[in-house]
Scaffold this motif. Structure first.
Motif, mmCIF file in Angstrom:
data_model
loop_
_atom_site.group_PDB
_atom_site.id
_atom_site.type_symbol
_atom_site.label_atom_id
_atom_site.label_comp_id
_atom_site.label_asym_id
_atom_site.label_seq_id
_atom_site.Cartn_x
_atom_site.Cartn_y
_atom_site.Cartn_z
ATOM 1 N N ASP A 108 0.833 -1.207 0.000
ATOM 2 C CA ASP A 108 0.000 0.000 0.000
ATOM 3 C C ASP A 108 0.865 1.254 0.000
ATOM 4 O O ASP A 108 0.553 2.234 -0.705
ATOM 5 C CB ASP A 108 -0.920 0.000 1.222
ATOM 6 N N ARG A 109 1.951 1.269 0.769
ATOM 7 C CA ARG A 109 2.827 2.450 0.807
ATOM 8 C C ARG A 109 3.471 2.679 -0.558
ATOM 9 O O ARG A 109 3.619 3.826 -1.012
ATOM 10 C CB ARG A 109 3.895 2.276 1.890
ATOM 11 N N THR A 110 3.875 1.607 -1.202
ATOM 12 C CA THR A 110 4.486 1.750 -2.519
ATOM 13 C C THR A 110 3.466 2.227 -3.541
ATOM 14 O O THR A 110 3.772 3.064 -4.407
ATOM 15 C CB THR A 110 5.095 0.404 -2.958
ATOM 16 N N ALA A 111 2.243 1.693 -3.471
ATOM 17 C CA ALA A 111 1.195 2.141 -4.383
ATOM 18 C C ALA A 111 0.947 3.642 -4.215
ATOM 19 O O ALA A 111 0.758 4.368 -5.204
ATOM 20 C CB ALA A 111 -0.090 1.351 -4.138
ATOM 21 N N ALA A 112 0.961 4.126 -2.951
ATOM 22 C CA ALA A 112 0.764 5.553 -2.705
ATOM 23 C C ALA A 112 1.932 6.369 -3.250
ATOM 24 O O ALA A 112 1.733 7.450 -3.839
ATOM 25 C CB ALA A 112 0.600 5.801 -1.203
#
Length: 888
Positions: free
Chosen positions: A191-195
């Motif tokens: 999720d952090r990478t997607a953001a």
């Protein structure tokens, strides 16, 4: 002098201190370092130092900066045509060291950090940054492969914090977190990478999305291979619902039988099942039965679980006694030995309460309490539909991508792919074979060939999907050219893996090109440095052999192994260990050659192979298996001959080591009679030596001495130095058993000198051990210990565990005699445990008596706490550790 750019740019002197440099001289140094010793023109230097535009005084200022740099690095900064260069000869440069070794510990920050310079330095920094990223990838892969996901996750978390959009590192971090039991944290990292990517106007790639989806469903392919379960050769596609159902059923039953046609994937499903539930068991063992043909399954089970038979005890009883704790057994490919497999499963489940059994077969075993799991083909699209998400199409798409170098099914191919999967009835092996053909044929042509060559609905076999598999293999076979077809047929004679040389022997020609093509066409597997045919294709290949070709192929296999086995096992340690491993890997094929010789070829060849294999069976602790083969071979070749006599002698040795001294004596005497009838003096000496030891073990000392004296006399007359040494050693052993040490000692000494002259290391170790025992009995403890340690070193070098145990027991007895009762008792307990596990009892009467006396003396000298401590320490001491301590 040392130059560093993997972090702030600096120069370190020989004492390790960083020199002081002003910003512009440091930038000048960075530009020269980026050039790696090549000349840089003054014009380019001006552009690099003043990328926004050089002032009018820049040329003079550049000379000033060059002078400032020279105050630090001396004349390493030299003039070059139109500019300057930095001489790196004799200096260390961290960037060069990193590029050659990949040491991530060299980095102190970002490459060329703190330098405001132009495009040359930026390019060099970017290149090093990419290399650093690749090195981090490599490190993470190695760490995960080594089974250290926690270490990998700790390091990767910091790296991903620096580069949140580096998807390769994020994938490895997610995998490390998942394998550390932190699936939620793995999805948080996604999720952090997607953001982070979204802030850049991008989104995660398909690989990262697929990994996140796999984490969400807890895909077992993300796990490391479970101990005892073979590693996956490729991705396990589909079957999630079936696998979940099988896991549920296994959790409520002790016998789960996966039934279905050949090629349905029964073996693969059972291995994935074992992998998923491995953590719930103390041990997992895969028992492959495909190559088992005759006799009880006990020996194959024992070999699979690593348990050696014990003399005087049935193999299955030994296995059930040692098979403790929660154990999962996978009995794979039971259909051709169904009655025996049923009996084996019944016994295991009755006697071993912690054992669960997963069986794979084409029909159920028929036991009470058995849960049946029927496995058909993979789910296929409905007629007229082209659903790419069905398991069969997913499997085809994955294997097509592998066959095409990463290019999967095109959207326009989905309708044809769905039709192909339906026509193959979703059978995984048929789909795999079809996908492999896509390297050379378009998908539509494959379907058209199926229309002509494969009829899914009719056939002569009562099992429809067996008919399908035969047709699929027929089709794949007919796509091969003539040399490939001929080689494939001949490779069917192998019962396991094989190498290129063995393939060449069976083929009678250089097999490299057709064999490589067979690997490319998925008809032959290449794994762990060896070739292998899967069982279905091997059976098909054997069936395709005509009578003449079958006789020639098996004849070549038999000739190959009789020639190889004619060479005696090597006597030096590493070579002997390598020989044992190689023979174990080839065992099934060797016995297939023997079996064909006994059934269809020359029975003498079968006898020759069995007689040559006795040493392997003896060292490997597979005496019952060896005796079974030798009995069968002896029955098929009853004419008196030197070969038969050698086989009888081998059978006698195996019987003696199994504890059956009566059979050993009978076999040994029969072999001696044959040698006498042939007037074979060399054979007579060997047979007499064999009988000498057996009679000694029976405490029939008069007969043992008679055998020994005759053997020694014949060996001396023949001038056979090796047999003179052997007969001296063995005869002296009988004299020692009788307490006649004065007569035994010179014979032991003669044996030692003879073995050393011949460089026979095993014989030398045996003589040293015997001399040590004699010295110990005479109270000469120092030379006794020296000789026994030397014997232990030789046995360790040769990898002969039984010899190691003899030496360990001898040294333990010396410890007890010299006052270390607790240490001696510990070693005796270690040796006793190892003998039980190896199935290698001591059968020399005086050695047994010495050992028992030493144990009694040690226990008598210690209080109860010390005795308990000795046995407790023995439990924690491996044989390898004990040997290392004794030789240290």
């Amino acid at each position: 002098m040392r130059f560093e750019v993997l972090g702030p740019v600096r120069v370190c002197t020989s004492d390790g201190e960083a020199a002081t440099l002003a910003p512009k001289p440091r930038a000048l140094l960075a530009v020269l370092l980026a050039a790696k010793g090549r000349p840089v023109t003054a014009e380019r230097l001006l552009g690099e130092l003043w990328p926004e535009g050089a002032p009018s005084t820049a040329t003079a200022t550049l000379q000033m900066h060059v002078s400032a740099l020279r105050k630090v690095v001396g004349d390493r900064v030299g003039t070059a045509p139109g500019g300057y260069r930095l001489d790196l000869a004799g200096a260390s440069f961290d960037a060069a060291e990193f590029e050659s070794g990949g040491d991530l510990g060299l980095w102190r920050g970002d490459a060329y950090e703190g330098v405001a310079a132009g495009p040359a330095v930026s390019a060099a920094a970017a290149r090093l940054t990419e290399l650093r990223l690749a090195a981090r990838h490599d490190w993470a892969q190695r760490t995960l492969a080594d089974g250290r996901p926690v270490d990998a996750a700790t390091e990767l978390a910091g790296w991903v914090a620096e580069q949140p959009a580096a998807e390769g590192l994020v994938k490895q971090l997610m995998l490390a977190l998942y394998r550390s039991g932190r699936a939620g944290d793995a999805l948080s990292a996604y999720d952090r990478t997607a953001a982070a990517l979204d802030s850049l106007g991008a989104r995660p790639g398909p690989d990262l999305d697929a990994l996140a989806a796999a984490v969400r469903r807890q895909d077992p392919t993300l796990d490391r291979p479970a101990p005892g379960v073979p590693a996956q050769r490729n991705r396990f596609i589909g079957r999630r619902a079936e696998l979940d159902r099988a896991i549920h059923l296994l959790g409520t039953a002790r016998l789960l039988t996966v039934v279905g046609p050949g090629g349905a994937g029964k073996t693969r499903l059972s291995l994935e099942l074992a992998r998923e539930v491995a953590a719930d068991h103390d041990a997992v063992h895969i028992v492959e039965l495909a190559e088992h043909r005759d006799g009880p399954l006990d020996a194959r089970l024992a070999a699979a679980v690593g348990i050696r038979e014990e003399p005087g005890m049935p193999v299955l009883e030994t296995v059930t006694r040692q098979l403790t704790g929660r154990v999962l057994l996978v009995l794979d490919n039971c259909e051709h030995v169904r009655p025996q497999a049923t009996e084996l499963a019944h016994t295991l489940l009755a006697v071993c309460p912690g054992v669960r059994v997963v069986a794979t077969s084409r029909e159920q075993l028929g036991l009470s309490g058995e849960v049946i799991f029927a496995l058909g083909g993979l789910a296929t699209p409905a007629p007229g539909a082209a659903d790419p998400h069905t398991d069969a199409v997913r499997l085809l798409a994955d294997r097509v991508a592998a066959a095409r170098g990463g290019t999967g099914l095109a959207p326009a191919e989905l309708v044809v792919a769905a039709e192909l999967c339906r026509r193959l009835d979703g059978l995984p092996l048929a789909i795999e074979l079809a996908a492999a053909r896509l390297r050379a044929l378009p998908l539509a042509e494959i379907v058209s060939r199926l229309d002509r060559r494969l009829d899914l609905l009719t056939g002569t076999s009562p099992v429809l999907r067996h008919q399908t598999m035969r047709a699929a293999i027929d089709w794949g076979y007919e796509l091969l050219d003539v040399p490939q077809q001929e080689l494939l047929r001949r490779l069917g004679v192998f019962a396991g893996g094989f190498d290129l040389a063995a393939a060449g022997e069976v083929a009678g020609a250089d097999p490299l090109d057709p064999l490589t093509q067979l690997v490319d066409r998925s008809m032959v597997e290449w794994r762990d440095g060896r070739y292998r045919l899967i069982e279905t294709i091997r059976e098909y290949a054997r069936e395709r052999l005509g009578p003449a070709e079958r006789a020639e192929a098996f004849g070549r296999l038999v000739a190959y192994w009789t020639r190889r086995l004619a060479e005696p096992p090597p006597v030096d340690g590493p070579a002997h260990t390598e020989w044992l491993a190689a023979t174990a890997a080839e065992h099934d094929t060797i016995m297939a050659a023997a079996d064909w010789s006994l059934r269809e070829g020359d029975p003498a060849d079968g006898l020759r192979i069995a007689a040559a294999m006795w040493w392997f069976w003896w060292v490997a602790g597979r005496m019952a298996e060896g005796l079974t083969w030798l009995d069968k071979a002896l029955a098929a070749s009853a004419e008196p001959s030197a070969l038969r006599a050698r086989a009888l002698r081998a059978a006698a040795a195996l019987a003696r080591n199994s504890g059956d001294l009566v059979a050993a004596r009978r076999l040994g005497e029969e072999g001696l009679a044959v040698f006498r009838g042939l007037d074979d003096r060399t054979g007579m000496v060997a047979a007499l030596n064999n009988l000498l030891i057996t009679a000694q073990a029976q405490e029939d000392y008069p007969a043992s001495l008679a055998f020994g004296h005759e053997a020694l006399k014949l060996a001396e007359q023949a001038g056979d130095a090796r047999m003179v040494a052997a007969a001296s050693n063995n005869t002296a052993g009988t004299l020692r058993c009788m307490g006649r040490l004065d007569e035994a000692e010179p014979l032991f000494t003669r044996a030692l000198e003879g073995f050393r002259a011949l460089n026979d290391r095993r014989g030398e170790a045996a003589a040293l051990s015997n001399l040590s025992t004699t010295d110990r009995r005479r109270g000469r403890y120092e030379p006794a210990r020296r000789a026994m340690r030397e014997a232990l070193a030789v046995y360790t070098e040769l990898g002969i565990a039984e010899g190691q145990l003899d030496a360990v027991e001898g040294l333990a007895q010396l410890d007890v005699l010299e006052g270390d009762a607790e240490g001696g008792l510990r070693l005796l307990a270690v040796a006793e445990r190892e003998r039980t596990e190896l199935g290698a009892p001591s059968f020399t009467p005086d050695e047994i008596a010495d050992r028992d006396q030493a144990e009694a003396a040690a226990r008598g000298a210690l209080d109860a706490a010390a005795v308990a401590r000795a046995y407790r320490d023995a439990t924690a001491t491996t044989l390898e550790k004990a040997v290392a301590q004794l030789l240290g």
